[in-house]
Design a protein around this motif. Structure first.
Motif, PDB file in Angstrom:
ATOM      1  N   LYS A  94     -11.966  -9.279  -4.762  1.00  0.00           N
ATOM      2  CA  LYS A  94     -11.736  -9.541  -6.184  1.00  0.00           C
ATOM      3  C   LYS A  94     -10.626 -10.563  -6.405  1.00  0.00           C
ATOM      4  CE  LYS A  94     -14.755  -6.557  -7.774  1.00  0.00           C
ATOM      5  NZ  LYS A  94     -15.912  -6.975  -8.612  1.00  0.00           N
ATOM      6  N   GLY A  95     -10.223 -11.244  -5.320  1.00  0.00           N
ATOM      7  CA  GLY A  95      -9.251 -12.312  -5.439  1.00  0.00           C
ATOM      8  C   GLY A  95      -7.799 -11.902  -5.326  1.00  0.00           C
ATOM      9  N   VAL A  96      -7.518 -10.654  -4.931  1.00  0.00           N
ATOM     10  CA  VAL A  96      -6.143 -10.185  -4.770  1.00  0.00           C
ATOM     11  C   VAL A  96      -5.690 -10.463  -3.335  1.00  0.00           C
ATOM     12  CG1 VAL A  96      -4.600  -8.187  -4.837  1.00  0.00           C
ATOM     13  CG2 VAL A  96      -6.482  -8.378  -6.487  1.00  0.00           C
ATOM     14  N   SER A  97      -4.544 -11.122  -3.199  1.00  0.00           N
ATOM     15  CA  SER A  97      -4.032 -11.464  -1.874  1.00  0.00           C
ATOM     16  C   SER A  97      -3.228 -10.293  -1.305  1.00  0.00           C
ATOM     17  CB  SER A  97      -3.142 -12.702  -1.944  1.00  0.00           C
ATOM     18  OG  SER A  97      -2.502 -12.917  -0.696  1.00  0.00           O
ATOM     19  N   THR A  98      -3.609  -9.847  -0.112  1.00  0.00           N
ATOM     20  CA  THR A  98      -2.849  -8.779   0.537  1.00  0.00           C
ATOM     21  C   THR A  98      -1.540  -9.294   1.112  1.00  0.00           C
ATOM     22  OG1 THR A  98      -4.062  -9.137   2.609  1.00  0.00           O
ATOM     23  CG2 THR A  98      -4.930  -7.467   1.089  1.00  0.00           C
ATOM     24  N   ASP A  99      -1.374 -10.603   1.174  1.00  0.00           N
ATOM     25  CA  ASP A  99      -0.130 -11.189   1.676  1.00  0.00           C
ATOM     26  C   ASP A  99       0.900 -11.382   0.569  1.00  0.00           C
ATOM     27  OD1 ASP A  99      -1.119 -11.408   4.291  1.00  0.00           O
ATOM     28  OD2 ASP A  99      -2.079 -13.330   3.846  1.00  0.00           O
ATOM     29  N   SER A 100       0.519 -11.134  -0.656  1.00  0.00           N
ATOM     30  CA  SER A 100       1.411 -11.331  -1.784  1.00  0.00           C
ATOM     31  C   SER A 100       2.571 -10.341  -1.750  1.00  0.00           C
ATOM     32  CB  SER A 100       0.630 -11.165  -3.095  1.00  0.00           C
ATOM     33  OG  SER A 100       1.496 -11.073  -4.196  1.00  0.00           O
ATOM     34  N   THR A 102       3.727  -8.949  -4.171  1.00  0.00           N
ATOM     35  CA  THR A 102       3.488  -7.933  -5.193  1.00  0.00           C
ATOM     36  C   THR A 102       2.276  -7.050  -4.866  1.00  0.00           C
ATOM     37  OG1 THR A 102       2.123  -9.477  -6.486  1.00  0.00           O
ATOM     38  CG2 THR A 102       4.484  -9.393  -6.998  1.00  0.00           C
ATOM     39  N   TYR A 103       1.700  -7.238  -3.668  1.00  0.00           N
ATOM     40  CA  TYR A 103       0.524  -6.440  -3.290  1.00  0.00           C
ATOM     41  C   TYR A 103       0.891  -4.965  -3.313  1.00  0.00           C
ATOM     42  CZ  TYR A 103      -3.390  -4.643  -0.552  1.00  0.00           C
ATOM     43  OH  TYR A 103      -4.479  -3.928  -0.126  1.00  0.00           O
ATOM     44  N   GLY A 104       0.126  -4.169  -4.041  1.00  0.00           N
ATOM     45  CA  GLY A 104       0.544  -2.803  -4.342  1.00  0.00           C
ATOM     46  C   GLY A 104      -0.043  -1.690  -3.499  1.00  0.00           C
ATOM     47  N   LEU A 105      -0.950  -1.993  -2.587  1.00  0.00           N
ATOM     48  CA  LEU A 105      -1.609  -0.920  -1.851  1.00  0.00           C
ATOM     49  C   LEU A 105      -0.985  -0.629  -0.484  1.00  0.00           C
ATOM     50  CD1 LEU A 105      -5.405  -1.568  -2.593  1.00  0.00           C
ATOM     51  CD2 LEU A 105      -3.818  -0.003  -3.733  1.00  0.00           C
ATOM     52  N   ALA A 106       0.028  -1.397  -0.105  1.00  0.00           N
ATOM     53  CA  ALA A 106       0.622  -1.198   1.221  1.00  0.00           C
ATOM     54  C   ALA A 106       2.042  -0.643   1.159  1.00  0.00           C
ATOM     55  CB  ALA A 106       0.629  -2.519   1.997  1.00  0.00           C
ATOM     56  N   GLY A 107       2.526  -0.336  -0.044  1.00  0.00           N
ATOM     57  CA  GLY A 107       3.892   0.150  -0.198  1.00  0.00           C
ATOM     58  C   GLY A 107       4.020   1.637   0.084  1.00  0.00           C
ATOM     59  N   SER A 108       5.260   2.117  -0.014  1.00  0.00           N
ATOM     60  CA  SER A 108       5.559   3.499   0.360  1.00  0.00           C
ATOM     61  C   SER A 108       4.873   4.512  -0.554  1.00  0.00           C
ATOM     62  CB  SER A 108       7.077   3.728   0.352  1.00  0.00           C
ATOM     63  OG  SER A 108       7.629   3.436  -0.922  1.00  0.00           O
ATOM     64  N   TYR A 109       4.734   4.190  -1.851  1.00  0.00           N
ATOM     65  CA  TYR A 109       4.104   5.142  -2.771  1.00  0.00           C
ATOM     66  C   TYR A 109       2.645   5.367  -2.416  1.00  0.00           C
ATOM     67  CZ  TYR A 109       2.275   7.269  -7.024  1.00  0.00           C
ATOM     68  OH  TYR A 109       1.647   8.113  -7.905  1.00  0.00           O
ATOM     69  N   ARG A 110       1.907   4.287  -2.204  1.00  0.00           N
ATOM     70  CA  ARG A 110       0.491   4.437  -1.879  1.00  0.00           C
ATOM     71  C   ARG A 110       0.318   5.037  -0.494  1.00  0.00           C
ATOM     72  NH1 ARG A 110      -1.879   5.266  -5.734  1.00  0.00           N
ATOM     73  NH2 ARG A 110      -2.887   6.610  -4.207  1.00  0.00           N
ATOM     74  N   PHE A 111       1.233   4.737   0.423  1.00  0.00           N
ATOM     75  CA  PHE A 111       1.169   5.334   1.760  1.00  0.00           C
ATOM     76  C   PHE A 111       1.276   6.853   1.652  1.00  0.00           C
ATOM     77  CE2 PHE A 111       3.322   6.857   5.637  1.00  0.00           C
ATOM     78  CZ  PHE A 111       2.429   6.413   6.609  1.00  0.00           C
ATOM     79  N   SER A 112       2.252   7.336   0.878  1.00  0.00           N
ATOM     80  CA  SER A 112       2.435   8.785   0.749  1.00  0.00           C
ATOM     81  C   SER A 112       1.284   9.425  -0.009  1.00  0.00           C
ATOM     82  CB  SER A 112       3.773   9.101   0.067  1.00  0.00           C
ATOM     83  OG  SER A 112       3.793   8.635  -1.277  1.00  0.00           O
ATOM     84  N   GLN A 113       0.770   8.744  -1.031  1.00  0.00           N
ATOM     85  CA  GLN A 113      -0.336   9.301  -1.798  1.00  0.00           C
ATOM     86  C   GLN A 113      -1.628   9.340  -0.981  1.00  0.00           C
ATOM     87  OE1 GLN A 113       1.051  11.000  -3.975  1.00  0.00           O
ATOM     88  NE2 GLN A 113       0.271  10.237  -5.924  1.00  0.00           N
ATOM     89  N   ALA A 114      -1.832   8.329  -0.150  1.00  0.00           N
ATOM     90  CA  ALA A 114      -3.012   8.328   0.716  1.00  0.00           C
ATOM     91  C   ALA A 114      -2.931   9.469   1.723  1.00  0.00           C
ATOM     92  CB  ALA A 114      -3.143   6.985   1.434  1.00  0.00           C
ATOM     93  N   GLY A 254       0.658  -2.405   9.046  1.00  0.00           N
ATOM     94  CA  GLY A 254       0.628  -3.245   7.862  1.00  0.00           C
ATOM     95  C   GLY A 254       1.279  -2.661   6.632  1.00  0.00           C
ATOM     96  N   PHE A 255       1.716  -1.406   6.711  1.00  0.00           N
ATOM     97  CA  PHE A 255       2.368  -0.796   5.542  1.00  0.00           C
ATOM     98  C   PHE A 255       3.808  -1.278   5.425  1.00  0.00           C
ATOM     99  CE2 PHE A 255      -1.083   2.168   6.471  1.00  0.00           C
ATOM    100  CZ  PHE A 255      -1.626   2.336   5.210  1.00  0.00           C
ATOM    101  N   ARG A 256       4.316  -1.312   4.210  1.00  0.00           N
ATOM    102  CA  ARG A 256       5.672  -1.810   3.924  1.00  0.00           C
ATOM    103  C   ARG A 256       6.444  -0.674   3.242  1.00  0.00           C
ATOM    104  NH1 ARG A 256       2.833  -7.036   1.088  1.00  0.00           N
ATOM    105  NH2 ARG A 256       1.527  -7.578   2.889  1.00  0.00           N
ATOM    106  N   LEU A 257       6.998   0.198   4.063  1.00  0.00           N
ATOM    107  CA  LEU A 257       7.598   1.410   3.522  1.00  0.00           C
ATOM    108  C   LEU A 257       8.980   1.164   2.903  1.00  0.00           C
ATOM    109  CD1 LEU A 257       6.554   4.125   6.103  1.00  0.00           C
ATOM    110  CD2 LEU A 257       5.300   3.165   4.166  1.00  0.00           C
ATOM    111  N   ASP A 258       9.455  -0.060   2.972  1.00  0.00           N
ATOM    112  CA  ASP A 258      10.711  -0.397   2.302  1.00  0.00           C
ATOM    113  C   ASP A 258      10.473  -0.788   0.851  1.00  0.00           C
ATOM    114  OD1 ASP A 258       9.322  -2.691   3.096  1.00  0.00           O
ATOM    115  OD2 ASP A 258      11.142  -3.892   3.285  1.00  0.00           O
ATOM    116  N   ARG A 259       9.211  -0.746   0.414  1.00  0.00           N
ATOM    117  CA  ARG A 259       8.876  -1.132  -0.957  1.00  0.00           C
ATOM    118  C   ARG A 259       8.330   0.043  -1.739  1.00  0.00           C
ATOM    119  NH1 ARG A 259       5.072  -6.246  -0.300  1.00  0.00           N
ATOM    120  NH2 ARG A 259       4.153  -5.115  -2.011  1.00  0.00           N
TER     121      ARG A 259
END
Length: 259
Positions: A94-100, A102-114, A254-259
């Motif tokens: 859908k055109g969202v860059s995972t390298d951005s 501001t990418y929101g699916l690799a941060g600590s919140y989504r990691f814990s929720q997953a 690939g997760f960024r747990l500092d975010r």
């Protein structure tokens, strides 16, 4: 207490580590997996998956990682995974860059929720299995070697192993393990933190130690097991092995747990 068949199933759950060597029919597998899919999911992201381990050599590898031979004998074996890999593919389409930044699916919140979603799905499957007269054991031991588990299962970027689940027809009937007094785990409004609460914990745990010690004495007559509080102290004094550390292992995925 009020009761019904669901409550009785939950109150009588116990870990089963010895199974009858009988394969599962496709309908039962489909039922268990469909029940898992109906568990709650944070923001409806469906950010978990499960690897069904069927290959005998791979089962043996799982038992080596878990250091528990019975894992290899489980008729049905799953490893539940926090999975943002699938959602990353969808986002990129859908055109969202995972390298951005501001990418929101690799941060600590989504990691814990997953991780939470994976546990909820596993628990739903476990409860369904018990309700069908099957037995299960949850395998936190598979996290003894997270890098090895990731390698063995070929887990891609943005995934992380959470727990395993072994299922089969029980070939043992262990006693129910004692639970601590309800007052030690349920509190009104706030977490108790005064001196009286601390003393109450120490006093009540002392009584709980006795019941746990009796349970293990009956279960392991030839191998005494430490009381509950001694087990806690022993684990608390252990230095965490590098293979158990979440941040470096999650970062490598690939997760960024500092975010």
């Amino acid at each position: 207490m009020v009761t019904n068949s669901t409550i009785e199933t939950l109150l009588n759950r116990r870990s089963i580590r010895k199974f009858v060597a009988e394969p599962f029919d496709d309908d039962t597998v489909a039922t268990l997996e469909t029940v898992a899919q109906h568990a709650a999911s944070s923001q409806y992201l469906n950010d978990w998956s499960a690897v069904r381990v069927k290959d005998p050599a791979l089962k043996k590898r799982m038992s080596e990682i878990g250091r528990q031979p019975y894992i290899a004998e489980a008729p049905l074996l799953y490893v539940f995974v926090a999975d943002e890999h699938r959602n990353a593919i969808i986002a990129e389409s859908k055109g969202v860059s995972t390298d951005s930044g501001t990418y929101g699916l690799a941060g600590s919140y989504r990691f814990s929720q997953a991780q939470n979603d994976a546990v909820l799905a596993l628990h739903a499957m476990e409860t369904a299995a018990y309700s069908l007269g099957l037995g299960c054991v949850i395998l936190g031991s598979l996290l003894n070697d997270v890098p090895g588990l990731i390698e063995a299962l070929h887990l891609p970027q943005y995934t992380y192993p959470v727990l395993g689940l072994a299922i089969g027809k029980p070939d043992q009937a262990p006693a129910l393990k004692p639970r601590m007094p309800r007052e030690l785990q349920f509190f009104d409004d706030v977490y108790p933190s005064d001196d009286d609460a601390t003393e109450s914990i120490k006093e009540r745990i002392g009584a709980f130690d006795v019941s746990v010690h009796e349970y293990y004495d009956l279960r392991n007559t030839d191998r005494p097991v430490d009381a509950f509080s001694d087990q806690i102290a022993s684990i608390a004094a252990q230095r965490m092995d590098a293979t158990h550390q979440v941040i470096p292992n999650a970062t490598s995925q690939g997760f960024r747990l500092d975010r």
